[in-house]
Each structure stands twice: as C-alpha cells, then as structure tokens.
Design a protein around this motif. Sequence first.
Motif, PDB file in Angstrom:
ATOM      1  N   PHE A 134       0.825  -1.201   0.000  1.00  0.00           N
ATOM      2  CA  PHE A 134       0.000   0.000   0.000  1.00  0.00           C
ATOM      3  C   PHE A 134       0.862   1.256   0.000  1.00  0.00           C
ATOM      4  O   PHE A 134       0.508   2.248  -0.655  1.00  0.00           O
ATOM      5  N   GLY A 135       1.987   1.229   0.705  1.00  0.00           N
ATOM      6  CA  GLY A 135       2.881   2.396   0.712  1.00  0.00           C
ATOM      7  C   GLY A 135       3.352   2.749  -0.687  1.00  0.00           C
ATOM      8  O   GLY A 135       3.395   3.932  -1.064  1.00  0.00           O
ATOM      9  N   ALA A 136       3.690   1.740  -1.473  1.00  0.00           N
ATOM     10  CA  ALA A 136       4.124   1.975  -2.856  1.00  0.00           C
ATOM     11  C   ALA A 136       2.972   2.568  -3.681  1.00  0.00           C
ATOM     12  O   ALA A 136       3.155   3.537  -4.426  1.00  0.00           O
ATOM     13  N   LEU A 137       1.784   2.001  -3.526  1.00  0.00           N
ATOM     14  CA  LEU A 137       0.623   2.481  -4.281  1.00  0.00           C
ATOM     15  C   LEU A 137       0.262   3.910  -3.887  1.00  0.00           C
ATOM     16  O   LEU A 137      -0.059   4.743  -4.734  1.00  0.00           O
ATOM     17  N   ASP A 138       0.329   4.188  -2.605  1.00  0.00           N
ATOM     18  CA  ASP A 138      -0.011   5.513  -2.092  1.00  0.00           C
ATOM     19  C   ASP A 138       0.955   6.561  -2.621  1.00  0.00           C
ATOM     20  O   ASP A 138       0.557   7.656  -3.013  1.00  0.00           O
ATOM     21  N   GLU A 139       2.232   6.230  -2.657  1.00  0.00           N
ATOM     22  CA  GLU A 139       3.239   7.177  -3.137  1.00  0.00           C
ATOM     23  C   GLU A 139       3.068   7.452  -4.629  1.00  0.00           C
ATOM     24  O   GLU A 139       3.185   8.598  -5.069  1.00  0.00           O
ATOM     25  N   ILE A 140       2.780   6.421  -5.395  1.00  0.00           N
ATOM     26  CA  ILE A 140       2.554   6.614  -6.833  1.00  0.00           C
ATOM     27  C   ILE A 140       1.348   7.515  -7.064  1.00  0.00           C
ATOM     28  O   ILE A 140       1.403   8.478  -7.839  1.00  0.00           O
ATOM     29  N   SER A 141       0.240   7.237  -6.382  1.00  0.00           N
ATOM     30  CA  SER A 141      -0.961   8.056  -6.586  1.00  0.00           C
ATOM     31  C   SER A 141      -0.733   9.484  -6.097  1.00  0.00           C
ATOM     32  O   SER A 141      -1.242  10.437  -6.684  1.00  0.00           O
ATOM     33  N   PRO A 159       5.288   9.919 -16.686  1.00  0.00           N
ATOM     34  CA  PRO A 159       5.327   9.554 -18.104  1.00  0.00           C
ATOM     35  C   PRO A 159       4.830   8.144 -18.397  1.00  0.00           C
ATOM     36  O   PRO A 159       4.840   7.712 -19.536  1.00  0.00           O
ATOM     37  N   PHE A 160       4.384   7.418 -17.354  1.00  0.00           N
ATOM     38  CA  PHE A 160       3.994   6.025 -17.539  1.00  0.00           C
ATOM     39  C   PHE A 160       2.482   5.849 -17.410  1.00  0.00           C
ATOM     40  O   PHE A 160       1.827   6.551 -16.654  1.00  0.00           O
ATOM     41  N   THR A 161       1.962   4.879 -18.139  1.00  0.00           N
ATOM     42  CA  THR A 161       0.542   4.559 -18.033  1.00  0.00           C
ATOM     43  C   THR A 161       0.297   3.791 -16.736  1.00  0.00           C
ATOM     44  O   THR A 161       1.235   3.284 -16.110  1.00  0.00           O
ATOM     45  N   GLN A 199       2.612  -2.933 -13.698  1.00  0.00           N
ATOM     46  CA  GLN A 199       3.539  -4.027 -14.033  1.00  0.00           C
ATOM     47  C   GLN A 199       4.878  -3.860 -13.319  1.00  0.00           C
ATOM     48  O   GLN A 199       5.457  -4.831 -12.839  1.00  0.00           O
ATOM     49  N   GLN A 200       5.357  -2.616 -13.231  1.00  0.00           N
ATOM     50  CA  GLN A 200       6.629  -2.358 -12.552  1.00  0.00           C
ATOM     51  C   GLN A 200       6.540  -2.677 -11.060  1.00  0.00           C
ATOM     52  O   GLN A 200       7.399  -3.359 -10.506  1.00  0.00           O
ATOM     53  N   ILE A 201       5.484  -2.172 -10.411  1.00  0.00           N
ATOM     54  CA  ILE A 201       5.320  -2.423  -8.969  1.00  0.00           C
ATOM     55  C   ILE A 201       5.185  -3.925  -8.721  1.00  0.00           C
ATOM     56  O   ILE A 201       5.823  -4.476  -7.823  1.00  0.00           O
TER      57      ILE A 201
END
Length: 196
Positions: free
Chosen positions: A156-163, A173-175, A181-183
């Motif tokens: 969730f930390g990774a998802l939260d930071e991306i959003s 620059p990424f879809t 896919q990267q995460i």
Amino acid sequence: MKSPDKHRKIIRAATKVFAKKGFFNARISDIAKEAKVADGTIYLYFNNKFDILLSVFEQEIGKLIDQVSLLLKKEDNPKIKLEIFITNHLEEMKKNRYLAEVIHIELRQTSKLIREYRKNTFNEYLAIIASIIEQGQEAGVFRKEIEPEIARQMVFGALDEISRCWHIGNDCPFTTEEVSQQITSILQVGILAPNN
C-alpha cells in the motif's frame, strides 16, 4: 425523509473539501456549500465532521473492496491476484483524485481517530493484500518467511506514493498499466519462492 442521493452528494462534496482544505481546516459550511445544501441539512445525515470523514472511508473504500473482491473471485493465481489488486487501486486513484488525496493525507493526520473507529473499512481493504500473500504462501508461490501484515503495508505504501505523485502536479510519463507491471514485478521478485 433522508435521501440516499443527498447522502452520496454530501459524501462526494466532503471528499473534495477534505482533499482541498484538509480535515481540520474544513468546515461543515464548506461541505454544505460544495454539496449545494443548507448547513442544517448536513446534520440530518451526519453527527459531526468526523462522522462525515468516517463515512467517506466507509463508502468510498467500501466501493473499492466490493470492486476488487469481484475481480479477484475470477482468478486463482496469487501472482495475478496481486497484480489485479495493484492495477485496480491505481486506476481508481487516478480516476478519483480527491479520494486519493484524502487517503494520502487524512490517514496520517487523523490516524489516531481512525484507529479508534471499530469498523475500520480501510483495514479490511488492506487485509485483502495480506490474504493474497497468505494464499501465495500456502500454494508455495510466495516465500513462507514473508510477514503478510508487513507486506500489505509495503504494497500500500508503494501504491499511495505513486498516486500522490500523480496528483501533486508531477507528470508521470507512464501509463497505469506500466506502473502496475513495474510495482508487481519489483514486489514479486522479492516475495517469490525459489523456482517461481
């Protein structure tokens, strides 16, 4: 008589106001103005501002739980399930900027209040990640020594930071698919059991 439509309208307005002003700076009158209702109408549906914030989490996170649960029922592979969860979360946060901001900011600023709330829907949402990790461990796909509770916070930390990056004016620059896919790839290389 209370109207479900008006309740949803107030929740949507509150999500926007909390995202723009923060929970502590937002006033009931701000929410009423955004919802285009009288201040007193808010109190027909909610006891106070904190009740509104909890309802935002209950309703909006509840929708995410229902949505991703339906998608996960169609899949047995824990690796694909994790990617489904990640992709769905990112897509929803990209679509609902105000909810993304409320989750990012208010879960930290009002965390003590949220923790005291017994029906914490947000924990139920994060538990889906832990459940996927556990399923993968039972199937021998994910490493046994991984702690699902720690893994869910990390995911969730990774998802939260991306959003968060999407919504603070940085051009990503990424879809959504590329980010997902990267995460997924980075996480799964770290949690996969040998030969998986």
